[in-house]
Design a protein around this motif. Structure first.
Motif, PDB file in Angstrom:
ATOM      1  N   ALA A 354      26.427  62.986 -38.839  1.00 48.69           N
ATOM      2  CA  ALA A 354      26.452  64.354 -38.309  1.00 48.69           C
ATOM      3  C   ALA A 354      26.838  64.354 -36.835  1.00 48.69           C
ATOM      4  CB  ALA A 354      25.093  65.021 -38.503  1.00 48.69           C
ATOM      5  N   THR A 355      26.364  63.357 -36.090  1.00 45.91           N
ATOM      6  CA  THR A 355      26.708  63.242 -34.669  1.00 45.91           C
ATOM      7  C   THR A 355      28.195  62.978 -34.494  1.00 45.91           C
ATOM      8  OG1 THR A 355      24.491  62.399 -34.166  1.00 45.91           O
ATOM      9  CG2 THR A 355      26.226  61.984 -32.537  1.00 45.91           C
ATOM     10  N   LEU A 356      28.741  62.076 -35.307  1.00 40.93           N
ATOM     11  CA  LEU A 356      30.183  61.796 -35.245  1.00 40.93           C
ATOM     12  C   LEU A 356      30.991  63.041 -35.573  1.00 40.93           C
ATOM     13  CD1 LEU A 356      32.721  59.972 -35.174  1.00 40.93           C
ATOM     14  CD2 LEU A 356      32.293  59.498 -37.607  1.00 40.93           C
ATOM     15  N   LEU A 357      30.616  63.742 -36.641  1.00 40.35           N
ATOM     16  CA  LEU A 357      31.366  64.925 -37.054  1.00 40.35           C
ATOM     17  C   LEU A 357      31.347  65.998 -35.966  1.00 40.35           C
ATOM     18  CD1 LEU A 357      32.979  66.371 -39.232  1.00 40.35           C
ATOM     19  CD2 LEU A 357      30.810  67.135 -40.245  1.00 40.35           C
ATOM     20  N   GLU A 358      30.201  66.204 -35.349  1.00 37.89           N
ATOM     21  CA  GLU A 358      30.118  67.197 -34.277  1.00 37.89           C
ATOM     22  C   GLU A 358      30.989  66.790 -33.092  1.00 37.89           C
ATOM     23  OE1 GLU A 358      29.335  70.552 -32.205  1.00 37.89           O
ATOM     24  OE2 GLU A 358      28.949  70.112 -34.317  1.00 37.89           O
ATOM     25  N   SER A 359      31.034  65.518 -32.791  1.00 38.41           N
ATOM     26  CA  SER A 359      31.896  65.021 -31.704  1.00 38.41           C
ATOM     27  C   SER A 359      33.362  65.273 -32.006  1.00 38.41           C
ATOM     28  CB  SER A 359      31.651  63.521 -31.501  1.00 38.41           C
ATOM     29  OG  SER A 359      32.576  62.980 -30.574  1.00 38.41           O
ATOM     30  N   LEU A 360      33.776  65.027 -33.247  1.00 34.55           N
ATOM     31  CA  LEU A 360      35.170  65.253 -33.631  1.00 34.55           C
ATOM     32  C   LEU A 360      35.507  66.742 -33.585  1.00 34.55           C
ATOM     33  CD1 LEU A 360      35.331  62.748 -36.630  1.00 34.55           C
ATOM     34  CD2 LEU A 360      36.507  62.538 -34.431  1.00 34.55           C
ATOM     35  N   ARG A 361      34.559  67.579 -33.957  1.00 33.40           N
ATOM     36  CA  ARG A 361      34.785  69.020 -33.879  1.00 33.40           C
ATOM     37  C   ARG A 361      34.944  69.468 -32.435  1.00 33.40           C
ATOM     38  NH1 ARG A 361      30.255  70.766 -38.458  1.00 33.40           N
ATOM     39  NH2 ARG A 361      31.680  70.719 -40.253  1.00 33.40           N
ATOM     40  N   GLN A 362      34.106  68.943 -31.557  1.00 36.15           N
ATOM     41  CA  GLN A 362      34.183  69.334 -30.146  1.00 36.15           C
ATOM     42  C   GLN A 362      35.506  68.899 -29.530  1.00 36.15           C
ATOM     43  OE1 GLN A 362      32.081  71.186 -28.378  1.00 36.15           O
ATOM     44  NE2 GLN A 362      30.708  71.454 -30.138  1.00 36.15           N
ATOM     45  N   GLN A 363      35.981  67.711 -29.903  1.00 36.02           N
ATOM     46  CA  GLN A 363      37.235  67.192 -29.362  1.00 36.02           C
ATOM     47  C   GLN A 363      38.435  68.052 -29.782  1.00 36.02           C
ATOM     48  OE1 GLN A 363      37.747  63.038 -30.402  1.00 36.02           O
ATOM     49  NE2 GLN A 363      35.599  62.613 -29.911  1.00 36.02           N
TER      50      GLN A 363
END
Length: 365
Positions: A354-363
């Protein structure tokens, strides 16, 4: 004897995938009460074509029509919330793949199904292909001996115009991935259906051709609990045969493709050969193994019929939410491995993903 009818409702009736479902929605067991869509003009047109009521708000539709079964065709980022709402409203749910964007959402959906004592099914119609089930029978009967090697290559060529059909396609916020959470869902599910979920994965994802946020190509190495090793390569950026799955065991092998299945058996199992063969250069001889399979449509109609049997007669679902979770977890793990440059052991850490996915969304905002 007249078949009992089930009261159905559809969420996301404006989706293009509806056309693949039309024959199933016309089955004698289906009483289509209503459809819902946020696009009122398209939704009303679909309702008129299908001869049912239209709702702009799916929650109002659930409350007023009380359907036995809700079918969900909306974009993946809406799947979890809509499925949970439907299950809590007392409806059974059939949902298009992928069942959710990330495995934590799939877990929440399964919890809602258990708490409300309702069925949750996923449209993995490839499980109903006759050649796939014939291959599964060979594996269950251990005709191939102990499985040693698995190779899966699949191509789903897509032009840029495909990704422009909707703003959510191939985005981290909309699909949570590219080919992994869209087209490859079927390939990953067939892999899990035949061999079980792997226990370890190392993977690389790439964006080779398309101007999208997410991956259009994936390469992965897999390991199963029994020691079998495998590889997969799936791409929307290549044109090749749609699907080639090869499974090699100590006593034979099979090759599977759309509408095709061939198998061969060795005259001696490799476990005996390596102990008893006196000629240091002699190889085991192989002969064709005759494969037969039952007739099956392998389409959405088959999924509906299986769902009806489970509801009306208490049979096991061939494509339920647990299977949907296994496929989604494999897709999530492949992405996680690629972005973190390391192997992933199952079960996947849901918080880390979930942390990785949120990071990719923010990028990509």
């Amino acid at each position: 004897m007249r078949q009992p009818r089930l009261r159905y409702a559809v969420i996301g009736a404006g989706a293009g995938i509806l056309n693949a479902h039309r024959p199933a929605l016309a089955l004698p067991e289906v009483d289509l009460a209503a459809v819902a869509d946020v696009n009122a003009s398209v939704g009303r047109q679909r309702a008129e074509e299908l001869g049912c009521a239209f709702y702009g708000d799916y929650r109002q539709m659930l409350a007023e029509t009380g359907p036995d079964v809700v079918v969900i065709f909306t974009p993946p980022f809406l799947h979890a919330s809509m499925a949970i709402d439907s299950l809590r409203a007392g409806s059974h749910v059939l949902i298009e793949k992928p069942m959710a964007v990330q495995v934590s959402e799939a877990d929440a959906m399964l919890d809602a199904a258990r708490q409300n004592q309702r069925l949750l099914g996923v449209f993995f119609q490839h499980r109903f292909r006759p050649e796939v089930n014939a291959a599964r029978q060979l594996l269950q009967q251990q005709v191939l001996g102990q499985i040693q090697r698995v190779e899966l290559i699949a191509t789903w060529p897509r032009p840029d115009s495909y990704f422009k059909l909707a703003s959510w396609r191939a985005t981290w916020w909309g699909e949570g991935g590219g080919i992994l959470t869209n087209q490859a869902s079927h390939n990953l599910d067939v892999l899990c259906y035949l061999l079980g979920q792997p226990t370890r994965v190392v993977a690389w994802t790439r964006r080779l051709l398309h101007a999208i946020e997410t991956e259009d190509t994936v390469q992965a190495m897999l390991e199963w609990s029994d020691g079998a090793l495998g590889m997969l390569h799936i791409s929307t950026a290549e044109a090749d045969r749609p699907e080639r799955l090869k499974i090699v065991g100590t006593h034979g092998s099979l090759e599977l493709g759309p509408g095709e299945l061939t198998a061969q058996i060795l005259d001696v199992d490799m476990r005996d050969y390596q102990v008893h063969c006196s000629d240091p250069y002699e190889s085991p001889r192989a002969r064709p193994y005759e494969v037969t399979w039952e007739e099956s449509t392998g389409d959405h109609v088959a999924v509906y019929r299986d769902f009806h049997q489970a509801l009306l007669n208490g049979t096991d679902l061939r494509s339920d939410g647990i299977h949907g979770l296994e496929e989604l977890e494999l897709a999530n793990a492949i992405n996680y491995s690629s972005y973190n440059h390391r192997e992933v052991l199952f079960p996947l850490d849901q918080l880390d993903y979930a942390t990785l996915l949120e990071s990719l969304r923010q990028q990509n905002n």
